[in-house]
Design an enzyme around this catalytic site. Structure first.
Site, short mmCIF file in Angstrom:
data_model
loop_
_atom_site.label_atom_id
_atom_site.label_comp_id
_atom_site.label_asym_id
_atom_site.label_seq_id
_atom_site.Cartn_x
_atom_site.Cartn_y
_atom_site.Cartn_z
N ASN A 148 0.85 -1.20 0.00
CA ASN A 148 0.00 0.00 0.00
C ASN A 148 0.88 1.24 0.00
O ASN A 148 1.93 1.26 0.64
CB ASN A 148 -0.85 -0.05 1.29
CG ASN A 148 -1.97 0.97 1.33
OD1 ASN A 148 -2.72 1.10 0.36
ND2 ASN A 148 -2.10 1.67 2.44
N GLU A 190 -7.62 4.40 0.86
CA GLU A 190 -7.74 5.47 1.87
C GLU A 190 -8.26 6.77 1.26
O GLU A 190 -7.77 7.85 1.57
CB GLU A 190 -6.37 5.72 2.54
CG GLU A 190 -5.75 4.47 3.14
CD GLU A 190 -4.43 4.73 3.86
OE1 GLU A 190 -4.10 5.90 4.13
OE2 GLU A 190 -3.72 3.75 4.15
C1 XIL Z 1 -3.60 8.12 9.86
C2 XIL Z 1 -4.83 8.14 10.74
O1 XIL Z 1 -5.93 8.56 9.97
C3 XIL Z 1 -4.61 9.09 11.90
O2 XIL Z 1 -5.69 9.00 12.82
C4 XIL Z 1 -3.31 8.77 12.62
O3 XIL Z 1 -3.07 9.73 13.63
C5 XIL Z 1 -2.15 8.75 11.64
O4 XIL Z 1 -2.44 7.84 10.59
N1 XIL Z 1 -1.53 6.67 5.42
C6 XIL Z 1 -1.90 5.54 6.11
C7 XIL Z 1 -2.82 5.65 7.26
O5 XIL Z 1 -1.57 4.44 5.68
O6 XIL Z 1 -2.57 4.69 8.24
C8 XIL Z 1 -2.76 7.02 7.89
O7 XIL Z 1 -3.77 7.10 8.89
C9 XIL Z 1 -2.94 8.09 6.84
C10 XIL Z 1 -1.86 8.02 5.81
#
Ligand code: XIL
Length: 555
Positions: free
Chosen positions: A202, A267
């Site tokens: 990812n 995401e």
């Molecule tokens: C983010 C979360 O949304 C937050 O709550 C946390 O503080 C930090 O991580 N890429 C990723 C995710 O793979 O795990 C991240 O999530 C955002 C960026």
């Protein structure tokens, strides 16, 4: 109760009807059905990242999470810091809460994430190579093993963000301690812990075809040739309306699909400078629609996970100050235009406008200054029924064209341009259904040298105090008016005849004749767009002379 309605035959028929409603395949998804109903009809999942606290505490959050989505990712609860905060001490309370919720609501869970450089406890980062490799393998075996027999958990992000934006392997503590081999080892350990789980790599900024996505493409291709079990590639898709949409997203998904892997949007969010307004919401909706459509168009794309669903709980404002409103429900759980866009894209076929607007005319520039220009072009028309929605104005720059601005009319004022720079620009029109016209022909203009050099920054001085024989200029404000960050600045100004500099602060000043040149110090040279800093100085002047400096310019 009439005899007729209570007859045994009647009751049996009614029961049979109810049973059929449960058992028979459903017809076309209803236009206003939840997202998951439409996604299922297309053979895709639609998911959301969930946070444990609102899931435990807020009914509105739970209701939307349960009814709209068919897939769930734990936003934080499955990360290493949550599942193994100290070595060998596993804690699945948050992760289990999310998995149990998903099971109750007939949703699948994507495990996120096993090996990452963030949100991993310090104890891991300090280990020797041998100890780190076995800690990694043990972590994977315990966490994946915990859910191996649970049919709700179907896939894992085995490694996350292993490349930097140039396409080199990220020099994380993993790479620095173990070298590149940790990646293949992680996939092998995950396969051993659950032979049925789909195993993914990812990353972010990989939506378009670029150095980073190509690096992942090459790595996945080579790992699979070596028999390393990589089954899927996740595209985080944290987009921002001010950076433009990656128009080759579908093409990029397709090239990964050709490697034989599943692809998925893992995401998705689309941030904007806050506050939101109707224009930004409309652009954001277009981005959401485009992402869903890209996944729908690629058979190997399993589905789309949105990184949260309500603006009430989004990582964006904390991570990107000044930006937010990135999700499909607002902070009061009201659906936004982006929700409708996702809904209508998944519902597919219901839009009656497949026709893009006509191509706009060539943009022609007027009122060109060192940092601004006006463009006008011949308007497009839209015959498809949804109507012309507006125009996107791009700068032609080869692989990644920059979105300079958007307009709802056939003209735009561009600001924040670089001085003495040639701009080749084109326009495309959008309609209400999200169809986009062909690009107009290129228009060209060149920004002029600003008075005193422009340079994307401005300076202005204020007299703080003065007396008969001198004065203090404080502050001189220096502002980056350009569209990209600057790493240093030079302000010049003119001292009236007979005035001499007696002191200065927060800049290095040199005098030549009556011209003063002020340069930044080490700590105040870096200015983001729109950011500013200040310096000051003191001057003595002949008694009775009331003049002060003039002609501040910045470069
Ligand atoms: C983010 C979360 O949304 C937050 O709550 C946390 O503080 C930090 O991580 N890429 C990723 C995710 O793979 O795990 C991240 O999530 C955002 C960026």
């Amino acid at each position: 109760m009439s005899v007729h309605s209570s007859s045994p035959v009647r009751v049996l028929l009614a029961l049979a009807g109810m049973l059929a409603a449960f058992l028979l395949p459903t017809g076309p998804a209803h236009a206003s059905a939840p997202l998951r109903t439409h996604a299922a009809a297309k053979g895709k999942f639609i998911g959301a990242a969930l946070a444990t606290s609102p899931l435990a505490n807020e009914t509105a959050y739970r209701n939307i999470a349960a009814t709209e989505f068919s897939q769930v990712t734990a936003e934080n609860a499955m990360k290493w810091e949550s599942t193994e905060p100290s070595q060998g001490q596993f804690n699945f309370s948050g992760a289990d809460a999310i998995v149990n919720f998903a099971t109750q609501n007939n949703q699948q869970v994507h495990g996120h994430t096993l090996v990452w450089h963030n949100q991993t406890p310090g104890w891991v980062q300090g280990l020797s190579a041998t100890a780190m490799r076995s800690a990694m393998q043990n972590h994977i075996s315990q966490v994946v093993g915990h859910y191996a027999d649970n049919p709700t958990v179907v896939s894992w992000d085995v490694v996350n963000e292993v490349f930097d934006d140039s396409g080199n392997l990220r020099t994380s503590f993993w790479y620095n301690t173990l070298g590149q081999s940790y990646i293949a080892d992680a996939f092998r350990a995950a396969r051993a812990a659950d032979p049925d789980a789909r195993l993914c790599i990812n990353d972010y900024n990989t939506e378009g075809i670029n150095a980073k996505s190509t690096a992942i493409y090459n790595l996945v291709s080579s790992l699979r040739q070596q028999g390393v079990p990589v089954d899927c590639v996740g595209f985080q898709t944290h987009l921002a309306i001010q950076y433009g949409f990656p128009n080759d997203f579908q093409q990029n998904l397709q090239r990964f699909a050709a490697l034989g892997v599943q692809v998925r949007i893992t995401e998705l969010d689309v941030r904007m400078a806050t506050p939101r307004d109707a224009t930004k919401d409309a652009t954001q909706a277009t981005y959401y629609r485009n992402v869903v459509n890209a996944c729908l168009a690629v058979t190997a794309c399993a589905g789309v996970t949105i990184w949260g669903f309500t603006d009430k709980y989004s990582w964006v404002p904390d991570t990107f100050p000044g930006q937010g409103a990135a999700l499909i429900y607002d902070e009061s759980y009201q659906q936004k235009p982006s929700y409708t866009a996702v809904h209508d894209a998944l519902a597919g076929g219901t839009t009656t406008d497949p026709t893009p607007p006509t191509t706009p005319g060539t943009p022609s520039a007027s009122n060109v200054t060192s940092n601004s220009a006006s463009l006008t072009w011949t308007a497009s028309t839209d015959s498809g029924g949804s109507g012309l929605a507006g125009y996107d104005v791009y700068r032609e720059q080869g692989a990644t064209d920059q979105l300079l601005g958007q307009s709802t009319t056939n003209s735009i004022s561009l600001t924040g341009l670089s001085p003495s720079t040639q701009y080749q620009v084109y326009v495309r029109a959008r309609d209400g259904a999200g169809n986009v016209s062909a690009n107009s022909a290129l228009g060209t203009f060149t920004t002029t040298d600003g008075p005193g050099g422009g340079g994307g920054c401005t300076a202005a001085g204020t007299v703080q105090t003065q007396w008969a024989t001198g004065y203090v200029i404080q502050p001189v404000t220096v502002t980056n008016t350009g569209t990209s960050g600057i790493t240093g600045w030079t302000v010049t100004f003119t001292l009236p005849a007979g005035h001499t500099l007696t002191g200065s602060w927060n800049a290095t000043l040199t005098v030549s004749g009556q011209t003063v040149t002020a340069k930044n110090l080490a700590y105040n040279g870096n200015l983001a767009p729109n950011a500013g800093t200040t310096f000051g100085f003191q001057v003595s002047r002949p008694s009775g002379n009331t003049q002060t400096p003039s002609g501040y310019t910045c470069a």
